[in-house]
Design a protein around this motif. Structure first.
Motif, PDB file in Angstrom:
ATOM      1  N   ILE A  66       0.832  -1.207   0.000  1.00  0.00           N
ATOM      2  CA  ILE A  66       0.000   0.000   0.000  1.00  0.00           C
ATOM      3  C   ILE A  66       0.867   1.257   0.000  1.00  0.00           C
ATOM      4  CG2 ILE A  66      -1.612   1.352   1.404  1.00  0.00           C
ATOM      5  CD1 ILE A  66      -2.842  -1.337   2.301  1.00  0.00           C
ATOM      6  N   SER A  70       0.579   2.938  -3.649  1.00  0.00           N
ATOM      7  CA  SER A  70      -0.652   3.727  -3.664  1.00  0.00           C
ATOM      8  C   SER A  70      -0.373   5.197  -3.919  1.00  0.00           C
ATOM      9  CB  SER A  70      -1.390   3.580  -2.329  1.00  0.00           C
ATOM     10  OG  SER A  70      -1.714   2.246  -2.083  1.00  0.00           O
ATOM     11  N   VAL A  75      -2.924   7.186   0.663  1.00  0.00           N
ATOM     12  CA  VAL A  75      -2.175   6.069   1.233  1.00  0.00           C
ATOM     13  C   VAL A  75      -2.545   5.834   2.693  1.00  0.00           C
ATOM     14  CG1 VAL A  75      -0.187   7.533   1.865  1.00  0.00           C
ATOM     15  CG2 VAL A  75       0.127   5.081   1.505  1.00  0.00           C
TER      16      VAL A  75
END
Length: 456
Positions: A66, A70, A75
């Motif tokens: 992530i 991201s 995030v």
């Protein structure tokens, strides 16, 4: 009191980390120091979690993906959604002991906190994003990351042996600067560690003495409800509350002793280190300090402070108690949840903070009732403080005594929320005392509304 294998393993691992921390402090090479700390943390996680160590791996690697892949604008939302969902899954389906939950909770704060720091860094450095309003600035937050952490950095930060057991939370900025500052080898760490161990010894003696006579298992017994009246059942919470307090003091003292023995969290007193945050004043001094000038400084470990017992025990209001309990964790929820919702009113922000804390602790009925009751109580406390506000000490003193008594009664009343794990037993207990304090809060709400209408 019964001591199980999980308890022995947990406290043994704390003592091992503490003893090896003195060797860690003597390592000069930064890369070796990072590898030593991460390796010891991974071994500690394996020892506590056993075969469930794969849950740690999934939580960390999910956040690595992530954070690295991201959009920086979202995030922190993605990281929190994933991590908090995993915590709820752990709480209901996977965890074999409370100590496994504690370890995952500590990791969750660091991982999601890192995502928030990356988002704030992007806000300050990305020209394509609108500038941050001045009212969101907090002490020391004008510092930005020197480099964005790599996947290896995130894993190292997550598994680092300092703070892996349970608190205190520390930011990525604090972790990053730890390896380049000379304070770890200069502060009088052994003296602080010994003070903490003495505190642990005193708390453990009190805890053991109380546990010989009082036990949370008595809530399960039919005789508890058959042979005793409502007053006894309510007052029985008092020794259990004291035991809960002493146990948390022990765990946090041992966890922070690991930090102090490793030389972590020591800063010059002039930098005014805050719990969970790190240095908040004269931060430019951190960039120019040398070993020679550092020797002349006075040091403290304020960043690791978990309890402010003066306000915790004697503070007249509930907000004093909440701000003085597990202070690094309180800082996390304040800076990442409360402060990041600046477009909403205070009541909504505090409600969201309580909700996030509830899901982090364990999304069960006990924690929901605990959080909801505290939220209502704190807001009522604020309301009555405004109605009876007076600048004269003698007129304010009776109200402060009243606030203090109501706070103590509320804490005694809420003790089963953190002591009783079985929901059916929990409901049976509160039904047996007729949910008396909640009726009192309802009456207080009606009185506050009536007084506001009369005054307006």
């Amino acid at each position: 009191m019964e001591i199980g294998l999980n308890e022995i393993i947990y406290y043994f691992s704390l003592l091992i980390c503490m003893s090896l921390g003195s060797y860690y402090r003597k390592i000069d090479d930064i890369e070796t120091k990072r590898n030593y700390g991460a390796g010891l943390g991974i071994l500690t996680a394996c020892l506590i979690c056993g075969f469930q160590i794969y849950h740690c791996v999934l939580m960390v690697w999910g956040n690595v993906v992530i954070i690295k892949c991201s959009d920086k604008r979202y995030v922190h939302h993605l990281s929190m959604a994933y991590t908090w969902t995993y915590l709820i899954y752990m709480y209901y389906y996977a965890a074999t002991s409370q100590y496994v939950i504690w370890l995952h909770q500590a990791m969750a704060l660091k991982l999601v906190g890192l995502a928030f720091e990356i988002n704030n860094h992007d806000k300050r450095t990305n020209p394509n994003r609108p500038p941050m309003p001045n009212n969101t600035m907090t002490s020391g937050d004008n510092q930005v990351m020197t480099t964005e952490p790599t996947a290896v950095d995130i894993i190292t930060y997550s598994f680092f042996f300092i703070g892996i057991h349970k608190g205190p939370y520390y930011r990525w900025k604090t972790f990053e600067s730890h390896f380049s500052e000379p304070f770890a080898t200069l502060g009088d760490c052994r003296v602080i560690t010994m003070q903490k161990l003495k505190k642990v010894a005193l708390c453990s003696m009190g805890f053991l003495l109380l546990s010989t006579r009082y036990s949370a298992k008595y809530y399960n017994a039919d005789s508890f409800y058959r042979d005793h009246n409502t007053d006894y059942r309510f007052l029985y919470n008092i020794p259990l509350l004291v035991m809960f307090f002493l146990q948390n003091q022990m765990v946090m003292a041992l966890s922070t002793a690991v930090c102090t023995e490793a030389g972590f969290g020591v800063y010059p007193a002039k930098c005014n280190p805050l719990p969970g945050h790190g240095p908040s004043e004269h931060t430019s001094f951190m960039n120019v300090v040398t070993a020679e000038t550092a020797l002349a400084e006075e040091y403290n470990f304020g960043m690791l402070k978990c309890f402010e017992n003066g306000k915790l025990l004697l503070g007249p209001k509930m907000k004093d108690t909440l701000r003085s309990w597990d202070m690094p964790t309180v800082y996390w929820f304040w800076i990442n949840i409360y402060k990041n919702m600046s477009k909403t009113n205070k009541e909504t922000r505090s409600a969201c903070s309580y909700l996030a804390w509830t899901l982090w602790c364990g999304a069960d009925l006990q924690h929901f009732i605990l959080a909801a009751t505290l939220w209502v109580y704190v807001n009522l406390e604020l309301e009555f403080s405004g109605i009876f506000n007076t600048a004269r000490q003698m007129k304010r003193l009776p109200w402060e005594i009243g606030f203090s008594l109501m706070r103590i009664l509320c804490l005694i009343y809420l003790t089963p929320c953190v002591i009783i794990k079985d929901t059916s037993v929990f409901l049976r207990y509160y039904n047996s005392i007729y949910w008396i304090y909640h009726w009192f809060l309802l009456g207080s709400i009606i009185v506050a509304i009536a007084l506001q209408k009369l005054l307006n």
